[in-house]
Scaffold this motif. Structure first.
Motif, mmCIF file in Angstrom:
data_model
loop_
_atom_site.group_PDB
_atom_site.id
_atom_site.type_symbol
_atom_site.label_atom_id
_atom_site.label_comp_id
_atom_site.label_asym_id
_atom_site.label_seq_id
_atom_site.Cartn_x
_atom_site.Cartn_y
_atom_site.Cartn_z
ATOM 1 N N THR A 161 0.836 -1.198 0.000
ATOM 2 C CA THR A 161 0.000 0.000 0.000
ATOM 3 C C THR A 161 0.869 1.244 0.000
ATOM 4 O O THR A 161 1.997 1.230 0.516
ATOM 5 C CB THR A 161 -0.948 0.040 1.217
ATOM 6 N N ARG A 162 0.350 2.299 -0.578
ATOM 7 C CA ARG A 162 1.056 3.574 -0.558
ATOM 8 C C ARG A 162 0.621 4.449 0.616
ATOM 9 O O ARG A 162 1.085 5.577 0.773
ATOM 10 C CB ARG A 162 0.825 4.328 -1.866
ATOM 11 N N VAL A 163 -0.304 3.931 1.452
ATOM 12 C CA VAL A 163 -0.782 4.666 2.615
ATOM 13 C C VAL A 163 0.007 4.212 3.828
ATOM 14 O O VAL A 163 -0.056 3.043 4.223
ATOM 15 C CB VAL A 163 -2.294 4.436 2.841
ATOM 16 N N PRO A 164 0.766 5.101 4.471
ATOM 17 C CA PRO A 164 1.619 4.703 5.600
ATOM 18 C C PRO A 164 0.818 4.136 6.770
ATOM 19 O O PRO A 164 -0.354 4.467 6.964
ATOM 20 C CB PRO A 164 2.319 6.004 5.989
ATOM 21 N N GLN A 165 1.465 3.307 7.552
ATOM 22 C CA GLN A 165 0.828 2.718 8.733
ATOM 23 C C GLN A 165 0.311 3.805 9.660
ATOM 24 O O GLN A 165 0.987 4.802 9.932
ATOM 25 C CB GLN A 165 1.835 1.845 9.481
ATOM 26 N N GLY A 166 -0.916 3.621 10.133
ATOM 27 C CA GLY A 166 -1.526 4.553 11.073
ATOM 28 C C GLY A 166 -2.266 5.697 10.414
ATOM 29 O O GLY A 166 -3.014 6.410 11.098
ATOM 30 N N MET A 167 -2.078 5.898 9.120
ATOM 31 C CA MET A 167 -2.781 6.993 8.440
ATOM 32 C C MET A 167 -4.221 6.576 8.158
ATOM 33 O O MET A 167 -4.501 5.470 7.730
ATOM 34 C CB MET A 167 -2.087 7.365 7.133
ATOM 35 N N THR A 168 -5.159 7.477 8.408
ATOM 36 C CA THR A 168 -6.579 7.227 8.221
ATOM 37 C C THR A 168 -7.043 7.810 6.896
ATOM 38 O O THR A 168 -6.658 8.918 6.537
ATOM 39 C CB THR A 168 -7.387 7.842 9.383
#
Length: 326
Positions: free
Chosen positions: A132-139
């Protein structure tokens, strides 16, 4: 592994071939299982369900289609989501009407079990990772039905399928609502009856709007009722419209159960008569007095007018199995 809930659904494609027969789909699903388990090491099929180009639905990851089974379909967003895979490659080729309809209905059913609006939104938190291109913890706030590419560094489910996400959402949202004219039209899309209806002008043509989903008649016969008539189809006869006094007379005789069988032509307009051919005869309307004659084996017979309450309704219209759009 079971999650506590389902909060959104995700659409994928398998990026495999598109030209396969209905009886080949199970083997394709099995090959996906082999790839996901032996090559990728995911323990099972990544997706919760798969839908082929013929509209057939296959269970993917084991554990129950009605349960919040966690898959391995969308890196960073596997938790609390449910994924369906369109079998095929939809970078350029569009999904079939049957495939889109089944995906929409499947997601409408699954999200309804979870109390989710198919046209709503969901707030999901990424668990991160290389997929995923969405970092860990990002909502992220995402549609209740979104695509793999919305959160992953991928083109999945392909540009051609991605363009149909709104249609999938519409089909899903309408699943548990009373059928509208749009629902009925959508349910017909892709079939021979739909093609004939469109050739006659669709809802603005001689037949008007659809009033029923496609239903089976006797043998191979299929039919759809419209505002001003019907279209009947079989493999032997093709699809033909039937309207007006000829339709009423044929219905009074017993529809395709009558000695005439199914129509084999549309209405033919002659100077004195309006004629329609059937498998075992013709029906003719005299233009001067509107009297309908039945001709079988070369012998004409004048038919009485339909009863005051109108011709009988097709028996199949009362089948509980077709109270919901197919």
């Amino acid at each position: 592994m079971y999650d506590n809930m389902i909060r959104a659904a995700i659409v994928h494609h398998s990026a495999t071939g598109n030209n396969y027969a209905a009886n080949e789909s199970a083997a394709i699903v099995r090959s996906i299982f082999t790839y996901h388990t032996r090559t990728m090491g995911w323990g099972d099929v990544a997706y919760n369900a798969l839908v082929d180009r013929h509209g057939q639905v296959f269970e993917g990851r084991f554990g129950g289609l009605d349960k919040p089974v966690e898959g391995s379909h969308t890196g960073g967003f596997n938790k609390d989501t449910w994924a369906v895979c369109l079998i095929g490659d939809f970078g350029k080729e569009v999904p079939t009407a049957a495939q889109l309809r089944s995906v929409g209905r499947l997601l409408g059913w699954r999200l309804a079990l979870a109390g989710i609006d198919p046209k709503g939104t969901a707030t999901l938190t990424s668990t991160g990772g290389t997929y995923t291109r969405v970092p860990q913890g990002m909502t992220r706030s995402l549609p209740s039905i979104f695509a793999h590419r919305d959160v992953g560094d991928t083109e999945c489910p392909g540009n051609a399928a991605y363009a149909f996400l709104d249609r999938i959402r519409d089909i899903a949202a309408r699943l548990n609502q009373p059928p509208s004219a749009e629902d009925l039209q959508e349910s017909l899309r892709g079939g021979a009856i739909y093609a004939q209806w469109q050739a006659l002008g669709g809802a603005d043509g001689v037949l008007g709007t659809a009033r029923s989903p496609e239903a089976p008649g006797v043998g191979q016969a299929r039919y759809v009722i419209f505002a001003h008539g019907a279209i009947y189809w079989s493999q032997a006869t093709g699809a033909h419209p039937i309207t007006g006094p000829i339709y009423d007379a044929w219905a009074t005789l017993g529809y395709e159960r009558s000695p005439l069988g199914l129509p084999t032509s549309g209405q033919l307009h002659e100077p004195q008569w309006i004629v329609q051919n059937f498998q075992h005869g013709t029906l003719n309307v005299d233009r001067q007095n509107a009297v309908v004659s039945l001709v079988t084996d070369g012998r004409p017979r004048v038919l009485p007018p339909p009863p005051p309450e109108g011709p009988p309704v097709q028996l199949e219209r009362f089948s509980p199995a077709r109270n919901r759009i197919a």
